[in-house]
Design an enzyme around this catalytic site. Structure first.
Site, PDB file in Angstrom:
ATOM      1  N   LYS A 110       0.804  -1.080   0.007  1.00 18.86           N
ATOM      2  CA  LYS A 110      -0.064   0.066  -0.049  1.00 18.86           C
ATOM      3  C   LYS A 110       1.013   1.248   0.203  1.00 18.86           C
ATOM      4  O   LYS A 110       0.599   2.058  -0.842  1.00 18.86           O
ATOM      5  CB  LYS A 110      -1.012  -0.052   1.319  1.00 18.86           C
ATOM      6  CG  LYS A 110      -2.045  -0.958   1.282  1.00 18.86           C
ATOM      7  CD  LYS A 110      -2.992  -0.598   2.178  1.00 18.86           C
ATOM      8  CE  LYS A 110      -2.374  -0.815   3.792  1.00 18.86           C
ATOM      9  NZ  LYS A 110      -1.986  -2.050   4.242  1.00 18.86           N
ATOM     10  N   ARG A 115      -9.077   1.007   9.219  1.00 25.23           N
ATOM     11  CA  ARG A 115      -8.988  -0.585   9.706  1.00 25.23           C
ATOM     12  C   ARG A 115      -9.996  -1.147  10.343  1.00 25.23           C
ATOM     13  O   ARG A 115      -9.948  -2.422  10.561  1.00 25.23           O
ATOM     14  CB  ARG A 115      -7.642  -0.575  10.434  1.00 25.23           C
ATOM     15  CG  ARG A 115      -6.563  -0.797   9.337  1.00 25.23           C
ATOM     16  CD  ARG A 115      -5.227  -1.346  10.364  1.00 25.23           C
ATOM     17  NE  ARG A 115      -4.046  -1.566   9.702  1.00 25.23           N
ATOM     18  CZ  ARG A 115      -2.954  -0.869   9.391  1.00 25.23           C
ATOM     19  NH1 ARG A 115      -3.167   0.422   9.156  1.00 25.23           N
ATOM     20  NH2 ARG A 115      -1.934  -1.399   9.112  1.00 25.23           N
ATOM     21  N   ARG A 174      11.395  -6.687   4.735  1.00 25.51           N
ATOM     22  CA  ARG A 174      11.371  -5.201   4.495  1.00 25.51           C
ATOM     23  C   ARG A 174      12.595  -4.700   5.823  1.00 25.51           C
ATOM     24  O   ARG A 174      12.648  -5.227   6.667  1.00 25.51           O
ATOM     25  CB  ARG A 174       9.857  -4.797   5.025  1.00 25.51           C
ATOM     26  CG  ARG A 174       9.942  -3.320   5.100  1.00 25.51           C
ATOM     27  CD  ARG A 174       8.553  -2.628   4.707  1.00 25.51           C
ATOM     28  NE  ARG A 174       7.769  -3.063   6.005  1.00 25.51           N
ATOM     29  CZ  ARG A 174       6.482  -2.763   5.841  1.00 25.51           C
ATOM     30  NH1 ARG A 174       6.011  -2.056   4.916  1.00 25.51           N
ATOM     31  NH2 ARG A 174       5.672  -3.148   6.934  1.00 25.51           N
ATOM     32  N   ARG A 232      11.543  -3.080  11.276  1.00 24.86           N
ATOM     33  CA  ARG A 232      10.413  -2.411  12.191  1.00 24.86           C
ATOM     34  C   ARG A 232       9.983  -3.534  13.105  1.00 24.86           C
ATOM     35  O   ARG A 232       9.996  -4.662  12.744  1.00 24.86           O
ATOM     36  CB  ARG A 232       9.185  -2.343  11.334  1.00 24.86           C
ATOM     37  CG  ARG A 232       9.155  -0.698  10.737  1.00 24.86           C
ATOM     38  CD  ARG A 232       8.275  -0.584   9.854  1.00 24.86           C
ATOM     39  NE  ARG A 232       6.818  -0.990  10.016  1.00 24.86           N
ATOM     40  CZ  ARG A 232       5.651  -0.793   9.539  1.00 24.86           C
ATOM     41  NH1 ARG A 232       5.648  -0.161   8.224  1.00 24.86           N
ATOM     42  NH2 ARG A 232       4.626  -1.349   9.698  1.00 24.86           N
ATOM     43  N   ARG A 249      -0.787  -9.569  13.124  1.00 20.45           N
ATOM     44  CA  ARG A 249      -1.132  -8.681  12.241  1.00 20.45           C
ATOM     45  C   ARG A 249      -2.109  -9.043  11.137  1.00 20.45           C
ATOM     46  O   ARG A 249      -3.085  -8.462  10.877  1.00 20.45           O
ATOM     47  CB  ARG A 249      -0.165  -7.660  11.677  1.00 20.45           C
ATOM     48  CG  ARG A 249       0.694  -6.708  12.622  1.00 20.45           C
ATOM     49  CD  ARG A 249       1.663  -6.126  12.151  1.00 20.45           C
ATOM     50  NE  ARG A 249       1.540  -5.067  11.121  1.00 20.45           N
ATOM     51  CZ  ARG A 249       2.267  -4.490  10.419  1.00 20.45           C
ATOM     52  NH1 ARG A 249       3.572  -4.773  10.457  1.00 20.45           N
ATOM     53  NH2 ARG A 249       2.096  -3.329   9.509  1.00 20.45           N
TER      54      ARG A 249
END
Ligand code: AMP
Length: 195
Positions: free
Chosen positions: A18, A93, A132, A166, A177
């Site tokens: 996103k 969300r 990531r 992260r 998540r």
């Protein structure tokens, strides 16, 4: 060139890309890219009251409570730069957030132009998210396999050399998540289908 104000929400699971799509869409339409995750992370690094509150949830892979999140977004949407529209990334969300956004828009006699959902199978997401890495200096985001820096260990954007993962991209947290997203995501998509 004068552009029509355009208001977009970008939906999809964490790790769908996103943020990457949001950047190119917001450039294309000259509208601010508003990411609730980015707002929370900035507040966390500045140790503001909002950041201190949000951190405990984010590090656990949980959602920040609706009331806090909704007030943060409503405040952001009244900034001058939102006059020409905006792209919301990572918000709403929950259905409560989607309804609050709708109420906010209606109260201002505005409406959303598009809700865009990026679909990625869960099996790909774990690899995407756990790979990531973020530049510690400018925040540019890379992937060890799919989107590495041009020169190994050097940020393409700012040239610095410190990267981090992260806290919420660690495998256990990513799994949580994704569970949260499956539970909360479907009703939101249904909500926008209906609208
Ligand atoms: P993101 O960068 O969009 O993946 O967001 C990182 C984390 O910030 C999420 O895992 C949540 O803990 C929190 N967060 C971001 N957006 C929201 C939202 N709309 N509602 C609740 N929590 C959020």
């Amino acid at each position: 060139m004068e552009m029509m104000p355009v208001k977009i929400v970008l939906l999809g699971p964490p790790g769908a890309g996103k943020g990457t799509q949001a950047k190119s869409i917001s450039n294309r339409y000259s509208i601010p890219h508003i990411s609730t995750g980015d707002i929370f992370r900035k507040n966390i690094s500045e140790e503001t009251p909002l950041g201190i509150q949000a951190k405990q949830y984010i590090d656990n892979g949980q959602l920040v409570p609706d009331e806090v999140t909704i007030n943060t977004v409503k405040d952001r949407l009244t900034w001058e730069d939102c006059k020409n529209g905006y792209l919301l990334d990572g918000f709403p969300r929950t259905v409560a957030q989607a309804e609050a956004l709708q109420e906010f828009l209606v109260s201002r006699n505005e409406n959303l132009d598009t809700a865009l959902c990026i679909e990625v199978p869960s099996s790909f997401i774990l690899e995407r998210m756990t790979g990531r890495r973020v530049c510690g200096s400018c925040g540019a985001s890379y992937h060890v396999k799919f989107n590495p820096t041009k020169v190994e260990g050097t940020c393409d954007v700012c040239g610095e050399h410190e990267f981090f993962q992260r806290e919420d991209d660690k495998p256990e947290t990513v799994k949580r998540r994704l569970d949260v997203n499956i539970a909360q995501g479907e009703p939101i998509i249904a909500h926008y289908r209906e609208l």
